[in-house]
Design a protein around this motif. Structure first.
Motif, PDB file in Angstrom:
ATOM      1  N   PRO A  68       0.819  -1.214   0.000  1.00  0.00           N
ATOM      2  CA  PRO A  68       0.000   0.000   0.000  1.00  0.00           C
ATOM      3  C   PRO A  68       0.851   1.262   0.000  1.00  0.00           C
ATOM      4  CG  PRO A  68      -0.735  -1.556   1.677  1.00  0.00           C
ATOM      5  CD  PRO A  68       0.578  -2.052   1.178  1.00  0.00           C
ATOM      6  N   VAL A  69       0.282   2.321  -0.552  1.00  0.00           N
ATOM      7  CA  VAL A  69       0.946   3.620  -0.626  1.00  0.00           C
ATOM      8  C   VAL A  69       0.596   4.434   0.611  1.00  0.00           C
ATOM      9  CG1 VAL A  69       1.167   5.772  -1.941  1.00  0.00           C
ATOM     10  CG2 VAL A  69       0.842   3.591  -3.142  1.00  0.00           C
ATOM     11  N   SER A  70       1.600   4.905   1.316  1.00  0.00           N
ATOM     12  CA  SER A  70       1.357   5.862   2.395  1.00  0.00           C
ATOM     13  C   SER A  70       0.996   7.213   1.786  1.00  0.00           C
ATOM     14  CB  SER A  70       2.599   6.011   3.276  1.00  0.00           C
ATOM     15  OG  SER A  70       2.503   7.165   4.100  1.00  0.00           O
ATOM     16  N   PHE A  71      -0.071   7.819   2.275  1.00  0.00           N
ATOM     17  CA  PHE A  71      -0.462   9.139   1.789  1.00  0.00           C
ATOM     18  C   PHE A  71       0.684  10.130   1.933  1.00  0.00           C
ATOM     19  CE2 PHE A  71      -2.416  13.321   2.931  1.00  0.00           C
ATOM     20  CZ  PHE A  71      -2.880  13.645   1.660  1.00  0.00           C
ATOM     21  N   LEU A  72       1.423  10.016   3.044  1.00  0.00           N
ATOM     22  CA  LEU A  72       2.491  10.975   3.307  1.00  0.00           C
ATOM     23  C   LEU A  72       3.698  10.791   2.397  1.00  0.00           C
ATOM     24  CD1 LEU A  72       2.563  11.313   7.205  1.00  0.00           C
ATOM     25  CD2 LEU A  72       1.394  12.736   5.529  1.00  0.00           C
ATOM     26  N   SER A  73       3.743   9.685   1.668  1.00  0.00           N
ATOM     27  CA  SER A  73       4.863   9.465   0.749  1.00  0.00           C
ATOM     28  C   SER A  73       4.703  10.253  -0.553  1.00  0.00           C
ATOM     29  CB  SER A  73       4.987   7.972   0.421  1.00  0.00           C
ATOM     30  OG  SER A  73       3.911   7.534  -0.393  1.00  0.00           O
ATOM     31  N   VAL A  74       3.552  10.866  -0.756  1.00  0.00           N
ATOM     32  CA  VAL A  74       3.269  11.604  -1.985  1.00  0.00           C
ATOM     33  C   VAL A  74       3.582  13.081  -1.760  1.00  0.00           C
ATOM     34  CG1 VAL A  74       1.516  12.158  -3.717  1.00  0.00           C
ATOM     35  CG2 VAL A  74       1.500   9.922  -2.588  1.00  0.00           C
ATOM     36  N   GLU A  75       4.256  13.692  -2.679  1.00  0.00           N
ATOM     37  CA  GLU A  75       4.696  15.082  -2.539  1.00  0.00           C
ATOM     38  C   GLU A  75       3.519  16.014  -2.247  1.00  0.00           C
ATOM     39  OE1 GLU A  75       7.245  18.488  -5.016  1.00  0.00           O
ATOM     40  OE2 GLU A  75       6.821  16.527  -5.920  1.00  0.00           O
ATOM     41  N   GLY A  76       3.699  16.831  -1.233  1.00  0.00           N
ATOM     42  CA  GLY A  76       2.681  17.811  -0.865  1.00  0.00           C
ATOM     43  C   GLY A  76       1.681  17.324   0.161  1.00  0.00           C
ATOM     44  N   ALA A  77       1.727  16.035   0.513  1.00  0.00           N
ATOM     45  CA  ALA A  77       0.731  15.482   1.437  1.00  0.00           C
ATOM     46  C   ALA A  77       0.781  16.146   2.805  1.00  0.00           C
ATOM     47  CB  ALA A  77       0.921  13.977   1.573  1.00  0.00           C
ATOM     48  N   LYS A  78       1.994  16.391   3.294  1.00  0.00           N
ATOM     49  CA  LYS A  78       2.131  16.959   4.636  1.00  0.00           C
ATOM     50  C   LYS A  78       1.586  18.386   4.726  1.00  0.00           C
ATOM     51  CE  LYS A  78       6.137  15.481   6.360  1.00  0.00           C
ATOM     52  NZ  LYS A  78       7.493  15.556   6.973  1.00  0.00           N
ATOM     53  N   GLU A  79       1.503  19.055   3.581  1.00  0.00           N
ATOM     54  CA  GLU A  79       0.935  20.411   3.565  1.00  0.00           C
ATOM     55  C   GLU A  79      -0.561  20.402   3.837  1.00  0.00           C
ATOM     56  OE1 GLU A  79       1.989  22.646   0.022  1.00  0.00           O
ATOM     57  OE2 GLU A  79       3.665  21.269  -0.305  1.00  0.00           O
ATOM     58  N   VAL A  80      -1.230  19.288   3.493  1.00  0.00           N
ATOM     59  CA  VAL A  80      -2.694  19.278   3.547  1.00  0.00           C
ATOM     60  C   VAL A  80      -3.266  18.280   4.545  1.00  0.00           C
ATOM     61  CG1 VAL A  80      -2.875  20.028   1.143  1.00  0.00           C
ATOM     62  CG2 VAL A  80      -2.932  17.582   1.668  1.00  0.00           C
ATOM     63  N   GLY A  81      -2.423  17.422   5.128  1.00  0.00           N
ATOM     64  CA  GLY A  81      -3.070  16.422   5.966  1.00  0.00           C
ATOM     65  C   GLY A  81      -2.167  15.602   6.851  1.00  0.00           C
ATOM     66  N   VAL A  82      -2.784  14.555   7.383  1.00  0.00           N
ATOM     67  CA  VAL A  82      -2.148  13.666   8.356  1.00  0.00           C
ATOM     68  C   VAL A  82      -2.531  12.226   8.037  1.00  0.00           C
ATOM     69  CG1 VAL A  82      -2.049  15.338  10.251  1.00  0.00           C
ATOM     70  CG2 VAL A  82      -4.121  13.955   9.921  1.00  0.00           C
ATOM     71  N   GLU A  83      -1.792  11.319   8.665  1.00  0.00           N
ATOM     72  CA  GLU A  83      -2.070   9.889   8.511  1.00  0.00           C
ATOM     73  C   GLU A  83      -2.111   9.259   9.899  1.00  0.00           C
ATOM     74  OE1 GLU A  83      -0.879   7.445   4.912  1.00  0.00           O
ATOM     75  OE2 GLU A  83       0.825   7.162   6.256  1.00  0.00           O
ATOM     76  N   PHE A  84      -3.143   8.453  10.133  1.00  0.00           N
ATOM     77  CA  PHE A  84      -3.231   7.685  11.372  1.00  0.00           C
ATOM     78  C   PHE A  84      -2.753   6.266  11.104  1.00  0.00           C
ATOM     79  CE2 PHE A  84      -6.207  10.967  12.796  1.00  0.00           C
ATOM     80  CZ  PHE A  84      -5.846  11.099  14.126  1.00  0.00           C
ATOM     81  N   ASN A  85      -2.035   5.705  12.064  1.00  0.00           N
ATOM     82  CA  ASN A  85      -1.634   4.314  11.991  1.00  0.00           C
ATOM     83  C   ASN A  85      -1.755   3.715  13.390  1.00  0.00           C
ATOM     84  OD1 ASN A  85      -0.582   1.840  11.000  1.00  0.00           O
ATOM     85  ND2 ASN A  85       0.722   2.961   9.562  1.00  0.00           N
ATOM     86  N   SER A  86      -1.585   2.420  13.475  1.00  0.00           N
ATOM     87  CA  SER A  86      -1.895   1.725  14.710  1.00  0.00           C
ATOM     88  C   SER A  86      -1.062   0.468  14.821  1.00  0.00           C
ATOM     89  CB  SER A  86      -3.392   1.370  14.714  1.00  0.00           C
ATOM     90  OG  SER A  86      -3.700   0.461  15.748  1.00  0.00           O
ATOM     91  N   LEU A  87      -0.873  -0.012  16.030  1.00  0.00           N
ATOM     92  CA  LEU A  87      -0.224  -1.302  16.242  1.00  0.00           C
ATOM     93  C   LEU A  87      -1.241  -2.434  16.424  1.00  0.00           C
ATOM     94  CD1 LEU A  87       1.901   0.984  17.349  1.00  0.00           C
ATOM     95  CD2 LEU A  87       3.169  -1.046  18.023  1.00  0.00           C
ATOM     96  N   SER A  88      -2.527  -2.095  16.344  1.00  0.00           N
ATOM     97  CA  SER A  88      -3.587  -3.079  16.604  1.00  0.00           C
ATOM     98  C   SER A  88      -3.578  -4.214  15.600  1.00  0.00           C
ATOM     99  CB  SER A  88      -4.955  -2.390  16.591  1.00  0.00           C
ATOM    100  OG  SER A  88      -5.082  -1.495  17.664  1.00  0.00           O
ATOM    101  N   LYS A  89      -3.554  -3.890  14.314  1.00  0.00           N
ATOM    102  CA  LYS A  89      -3.625  -4.913  13.271  1.00  0.00           C
ATOM    103  C   LYS A  89      -2.230  -5.348  12.820  1.00  0.00           C
ATOM    104  CE  LYS A  89      -8.123  -4.427  13.198  1.00  0.00           C
ATOM    105  NZ  LYS A  89      -8.354  -3.212  13.984  1.00  0.00           N
TER     106      LYS A  89
END
Length: 391
Positions: A217-238
């Motif tokens: 899967p592609v991390s949203f934050l790996s795409v240029e400009g993503a950090k300017e507009v948003g955030v990513e949640f992740n977890s150790l649950s799964k």
């Protein structure tokens, strides 16, 4: 004394999950065997070294105070994990925040970013916690239909302008729950441009980042400009089977991260320090365990899909996530089929409409039982009268 509940409670009625659970228990009490594939809770344990670390640290009498927030060591481990796994640089000092499981952050972030009357764009069908957070914030959800003909990606161009003018937040989830779809880098590029054009914050729920089969899967934050507009949640649950530990994190835009931190500082006192230490060890040693976990889920996926298809239920094998998203046979609705399936076979699945209107016509099936039970589920379906066609 008459107890009057708040008007918000009108939005928190008993869910289909509770109704199915009650029905399942009645079946069990009547002596029926049940194969529960309805709840997305891992049945597997964390890595042994993580459990050992947690047990050892829990004996330390100095670790029973309030943690308040994530430790510097945990934030560093998260930052290093993102650099190693996704080639994403996040600053451990101001672009990382621990939360008490990603659901904690998902529910609270709308309070940080929206006001009464604001609109939040959500996937439909989508994870039920999104609706809970929007309700608590007093905002209004607008469903973005996830349809097979569009590869279960939202059609951004079909969102009306009057909705976009009021929208403050867009929630995305790839690999998804309940729909195990993957986003492409090209799609995320379009999302970023869209967010800038309409001034909409992006929240990407990446809880299933380590559970994939055919492509990473592609991390949203790996795409240029993503950090300017948003955030990513992740977890150790799964990813590490630590669902009961309740530990996750948000990474990305420092203004948004800081705002959630300010809200959280008024709500809780952090995660038990031994759990944080166990999480650090999990993140530092992710590769080998993650490969084993993917192998297990892939084997389960292949067994169950084969069994369903042999029974006459043509279900597509997902490329990621721990769920199958299966179209129900005519003439059943999602709920009718789920109850009929339980009555005839003892197999419990979740009706798709529990996740939104666009989920009607589907059921979600979780890969949360051992291989022999999944083989048994396929055999029970073959013996049932639910599918007239056999392959």
């Amino acid at each position: 004394m008459d107890i009057t509940l708040s008007s918000k409670m009108l939005n928190f009625q008993e869910s289909i999950f509770n109704e199915l659970s009650s029905y399942k228990k009645r079946k069990q009490q009547a002596g029926h065997d049940i194969i529960d594939l309805s709840i997305g809770s891992p049945d597997l344990p964390p890595p042994a070294y993580v459990m050992d670390e947690l047990a050892q640290q829990a004996k330390n009498p100095d670790l029973y105070g309030y943690s308040l927030t994530g430790t510097a060591d945990l934030h560093k481990a998260i930052s290093e994990y993102y650099r190693r796994q996704f080639e994403v640089v996040v600053e451990e000092g101001n672009e990382v925040l621990m939360v008490m499981g990603s659901q904690d952050g998902l529910v609270h972030l709308p309070m940080v970013l929206t006001n009464q009357g604001d609109i939040v764009l959500v996937p439909d069908p989508g994870y039920t916690a999104y609706a809970a957070g929007i309700t608590l914030a007093g905002a209004t959800p607008y469903g973005m239909p996830l349809k097979a003909e569009n590869h279960f990606l939202p059609d951004l161009e079909n969102i009306p302008l009057e909705i976009l003018e009021k929208a403050k937040l867009m929630i995305l989830n790839f690999p998804g729950n309940p729909v195990p779809a993957l986003a492409t880098e090209e799609f995320f590029h379009r999302v970023i441009q869209f967010a800038k054009k309409y001034n909409i914050v992006i929240l990407h729920d990446f809880a299933y980042s380590e559970i994939y089969y055919d492509e990473k899967p592609v991390s949203f934050l790996s795409v240029e400009g993503a950090k300017e507009v948003g955030v990513e949640f992740n977890s150790l649950s799964k990813s590490f089977n630590m669902a009961g530990c309740r530990i996750g994190y948000i990474v990305g835009n420092p203004v948004i991260v800081d705002a959630l931190n300010r809200l959280k500082s008024n709500l809780d006192y952090g995660v038990f320090l031994p759990i944080q230490k166990a999480a650090i060890l999990a993140l530092k040693n992710s590769s080998g365990f993650s490969e084993q976990l993917r192998d297990t889920y892939k084997q389960r996926r292949d067994i169950l899909v084969k069994g369903l298809c042999e029974a006459g239920w043509q279900v597509e094998a997902p490329k990621a996530s721990m769920f199958l998203w299966a179209k129900v046979p005519a003439p059943y609705s999602s709920t009718e089929f789920a109850y009929r399936l339980l009555d005839e076979t003892g197999i419990v699945v979740t009706p798709g409409n529990a996740f939104g209107n666009e989920g009607e016509g589907y059921v979600r099936i979780a890969l949360v039982q051992k291989e022999e039970l999944l083989e048994k589920a396929g055999a029970l379906l073959k013996q049932s009268s639910l599918f007239s066609v056999r392959v």
